[in-house]
Motif scaffolding. Structure first.
Motif, mmCIF file in Angstrom:
data_model
loop_
_atom_site.group_PDB
_atom_site.id
_atom_site.type_symbol
_atom_site.label_atom_id
_atom_site.label_comp_id
_atom_site.label_asym_id
_atom_site.label_seq_id
_atom_site.Cartn_x
_atom_site.Cartn_y
_atom_site.Cartn_z
ATOM 1 N N ASN A 86 0.864 -1.352 0.070
ATOM 2 C CA ASN A 86 0.319 0.049 0.045
ATOM 3 C C ASN A 86 0.966 1.402 -0.295
ATOM 4 O OD1 ASN A 86 -2.307 1.359 -0.194
ATOM 5 N ND2 ASN A 86 -3.049 1.121 2.079
ATOM 6 N N GLU A 136 -10.705 -4.089 5.067
ATOM 7 C CA GLU A 136 -10.281 -4.499 6.530
ATOM 8 C C GLU A 136 -8.606 -4.768 6.837
ATOM 9 O OE1 GLU A 136 -11.872 -3.541 9.110
ATOM 10 O OE2 GLU A 136 -14.239 -3.453 8.495
ATOM 11 N N ASP A 137 -8.300 -4.321 7.487
ATOM 12 C CA ASP A 137 -5.961 -4.694 7.472
ATOM 13 C C ASP A 137 -7.058 -6.369 8.308
ATOM 14 O OD1 ASP A 137 -3.335 -5.228 9.029
ATOM 15 O OD2 ASP A 137 -3.613 -2.890 8.737
ATOM 16 N N ASP A 177 -4.547 -7.500 9.821
ATOM 17 C CA ASP A 177 -3.593 -8.105 10.693
ATOM 18 C C ASP A 177 -4.269 -7.242 12.149
ATOM 19 O OD1 ASP A 177 -1.520 -9.428 9.973
ATOM 20 O OD2 ASP A 177 -0.764 -7.558 8.486
ATOM 21 N N ARG A 178 -4.839 -6.545 12.260
ATOM 22 C CA ARG A 178 -5.601 -5.992 13.054
ATOM 23 C C ARG A 178 -6.952 -6.145 13.767
ATOM 24 N NH1 ARG A 178 -3.186 -0.746 13.410
ATOM 25 N NH2 ARG A 178 -2.471 0.142 12.198
ATOM 26 N N THR A 208 -9.545 -0.484 12.244
ATOM 27 C CA THR A 208 -8.607 -2.037 11.419
ATOM 28 C C THR A 208 -8.688 -1.553 9.759
ATOM 29 O OG1 THR A 208 -11.669 -2.088 11.265
ATOM 30 C CG2 THR A 208 -10.336 -4.276 13.023
ATOM 31 N N LEU A 233 -7.679 0.402 6.257
ATOM 32 C CA LEU A 233 -6.239 0.135 5.422
ATOM 33 C C LEU A 233 -5.827 1.366 5.903
ATOM 34 C CD1 LEU A 233 -7.663 -1.636 2.679
ATOM 35 C CD2 LEU A 233 -6.779 -2.657 4.323
ATOM 36 N N THR A 234 -4.104 1.124 5.985
ATOM 37 C CA THR A 234 -3.168 2.370 5.870
ATOM 38 C C THR A 234 -2.267 1.844 5.070
ATOM 39 O OG1 THR A 234 -1.896 1.121 7.534
ATOM 40 C CG2 THR A 234 -4.174 2.192 8.890
ATOM 41 N N THR A 277 -0.387 -1.213 5.985
ATOM 42 C CA THR A 277 -0.847 -2.494 5.674
ATOM 43 C C THR A 277 -0.255 -3.668 4.445
ATOM 44 O OG1 THR A 277 -3.439 -1.680 6.973
ATOM 45 C CG2 THR A 277 -3.801 -3.501 4.524
ATOM 46 N N GLY A 304 -5.459 -7.814 4.314
ATOM 47 C CA GLY A 304 -6.734 -7.109 4.186
ATOM 48 C C GLY A 304 -7.589 -8.511 3.705
#
Length: 230
Positions: A30, A121-122, A124-125, A180, A182-183, A186, A189
């Motif tokens: 990303n 959504e991520d 990992d979170r 959660t 997406l950054t 990320t 996802g």
């Protein structure tokens, strides 16, 4: 590892025509929006205008079905629009679609082009699996207001996505929490494409396949799985 996704019996009873396609991806790259992702958003807005042919987004049969469901669980659809209708309204305005980051641009483009609510959504979170349920009203939804972290609670009976830590998205697909989302950091996802009757299932499948192709293009080597409609 595949993320668990479940839809409660209460939600199935409320919306028997509900279908969702999940695209899960690992090894994503990303970053900030690019000229290419921006062009995809402009193309999506043009596809939307052709699809609507002069109608307002809420006049589309699929968006009308979402408005009926929002009303059924106690939300006012003209004030809290589903994510696809909200994006479509922006796409047709002078402001145009927002540029958030590369991955968000990709799924927003698919949402607008197909008039399907899409969320990312991520993974990992996420804590535990994701569940689509009718809220009790006691769940925590952590969001940001005025630059400060605040905890809200959904209305009793409201349809929400949640994990073991709390609500991740309120009013089905209206507002995602920051925990959660997406950054630019990320790397894994899950993308949910959600539809109701009267949208044909094969159109949701085509939209999911188109999103998977874009993810493969912008994150070469990513491991991508498209789950059949549920």
């Amino acid at each position: 590892m595949t993320l668990s996704l479940t839809v409660s019996d209460e939600v199935r009873a409320l919306a028997p025509g509900f279908t969702h396609v999940a695209v899960e991806a690992h090894g994503l790259v990303n970053g900030p929006s690019t000229e290419e992702s921006s062009a995809l958003l402009d193309e999506a807005a043009a596809r939307l205008a052709t699809r609507l042919d002069g109608r307002a987004p809420h006049e589309d049969p699929h968006m009308a079905a979402w408005r009926e469901i929002y009303t059924a669980f106690g939300s006012k659809p003209s004030r809290t629009r589903n994510s696809a209708e909200a994006l479509a309204k922006r796409a047709l305005s002078d402001a145009g679609l927002p540029r958030i980051n590369l991955l968000v641009d990709l799924y927003n483009a698919i949402s607008v082009a197909h008039l399907i609510p899409v969320g990312g959504e991520d993974t990992d979170r996420i804590r535990g699996g994701m569940r689509l349920v009718r809220a009790t009203g006691d769940e925590d939804f952590v969001t940001v207001a005025g630059g400060e972290e605040v905890v809200e609670h959904p209305d009793a009976g409201e349809v929400v996505w949640r994990d073991d830590a709390g609500v991740t998205c309120r009013r089905w697909n209206w507002r995602q929490g920051p925990r959660t989302r997406l950054t630019e950091d990320t790397v894994a996802g899950i993308f949910l494409l959600e539809s109701l009757t009267p949208m044909p299932v094969d159109e949701v499948e085509r939209a999911g396949a188109e999103l998977a192709e874009l993810l493969e293009k912008f994150s070469p080597g990513a491991r991508i799985t498209v789950r059949a409609p549920e």
